[in-house]
Design a protein around this motif. Structure first.
Motif, mmCIF file in Angstrom:
data_model
loop_
_atom_site.group_PDB
_atom_site.id
_atom_site.type_symbol
_atom_site.label_atom_id
_atom_site.label_comp_id
_atom_site.label_asym_id
_atom_site.label_seq_id
_atom_site.Cartn_x
_atom_site.Cartn_y
_atom_site.Cartn_z
ATOM 1 N N VAL A 1 0.496 -0.690 0.031
ATOM 2 C CA VAL A 1 -0.114 0.314 -0.240
ATOM 3 C C VAL A 1 0.718 0.999 0.083
ATOM 4 C CG1 VAL A 1 -1.707 1.337 1.325
ATOM 5 C CG2 VAL A 1 -2.299 -1.318 1.255
ATOM 6 N N ALA A 2 0.952 2.122 -1.217
ATOM 7 C CA ALA A 2 0.981 3.016 -0.858
ATOM 8 C C ALA A 2 1.049 4.510 0.203
ATOM 9 C CB ALA A 2 1.320 4.119 -2.306
ATOM 10 N N ILE A 3 1.640 5.027 0.848
ATOM 11 C CA ILE A 3 1.346 6.502 1.861
ATOM 12 C C ILE A 3 1.509 7.124 1.486
ATOM 13 C CG2 ILE A 3 2.499 6.835 3.983
ATOM 14 C CD1 ILE A 3 3.645 4.656 4.813
ATOM 15 N N ASP A 4 0.416 7.999 1.449
ATOM 16 C CA ASP A 4 0.090 9.507 1.374
ATOM 17 C C ASP A 4 0.030 10.602 2.398
ATOM 18 O OD1 ASP A 4 -0.203 11.761 0.225
ATOM 19 O OD2 ASP A 4 -2.195 11.088 -0.745
ATOM 20 N N PHE A 5 1.219 10.727 2.448
ATOM 21 C CA PHE A 5 1.748 11.697 3.829
ATOM 22 C C PHE A 5 0.659 12.946 3.694
ATOM 23 C CE2 PHE A 5 5.773 9.534 4.466
ATOM 24 C CZ PHE A 5 5.171 8.634 5.342
ATOM 25 N N LEU A 6 0.697 13.397 2.142
ATOM 26 C CA LEU A 6 0.044 14.926 2.077
ATOM 27 C C LEU A 6 -1.447 14.485 2.721
ATOM 28 C CD1 LEU A 6 1.611 16.147 -1.249
ATOM 29 C CD2 LEU A 6 1.446 17.527 1.514
ATOM 30 N N SER A 7 -1.913 13.090 2.202
ATOM 31 C CA SER A 7 -3.397 13.102 2.164
ATOM 32 C C SER A 7 -4.112 12.894 4.282
ATOM 33 C CB SER A 7 -4.137 11.688 1.001
ATOM 34 O OG SER A 7 -4.197 12.425 0.179
ATOM 35 N N LEU A 8 -2.878 11.494 4.123
ATOM 36 C CA LEU A 8 -2.507 11.300 5.818
ATOM 37 C C LEU A 8 -2.870 12.843 6.763
ATOM 38 C CD1 LEU A 8 -3.235 9.296 8.360
ATOM 39 C CD2 LEU A 8 -0.877 9.727 7.677
#
Length: 126
Positions: A114-121
């Motif tokens: 799973v790719a981690i999207d820090f901006l969306s998080l």
């Protein structure tokens, strides 16, 4: 669709200026080749390679709250959690691929990346 070169962020702790004001919201721009190459000539980096992060963040963080100018002295005063956050954001916006983690579906036990999207998080937590 326009090419995005600047990214807004909110520090987890925030920078406290000399007057006691807290600054958490800021903007980081995409890095250029010069941003990564020129600091290597700086004597502070030559004597302590870890200082590269400080110079690099001072170059790419274009705004932090109401602070007039982001420089190395400001970056040095950040809490370690905030510096780590900025380093992660830097990697995310400048790398072509998001970091991935191995995840296991709780229903079927299937393993997948799973790719981690820090901006969306960050936006979801705000």
């Amino acid at each position: 669709m326009a090419f995005q070169t600047e990214y807004d962020f909110e520090l987890p702790r925030g920078y406290v200026d000399d007057q006691g004001n807290l600054h958490r919201r800021g903007t980081m721009r995409l890095a250029t080749a010069a941003d990564e190459i020129l600091p290597m000539k700086d004597p502070r980096v030559q004597s302590n390679p870890s200082y590269l992060t400080v110079i690099l963040m001072a170059r790419v963080v274009t705004r932090l709250g109401d602070v007039k100018h982001v420089d190395t002295r400001l970056i040095e005063k950040l809490f370690t959690a905030d510096l780590a956050y900025l380093q992660n954001l830097y990697r995310q916006i400048n790398d072509l691929e998001s970091p991935k983690v191995l995840a296991v579906c709780p229903k079927c036990d299937h393993e997948h990346e799973v790719a981690i999207d820090f901006l969306s998080l960050t936006e979801a937590l705000s």
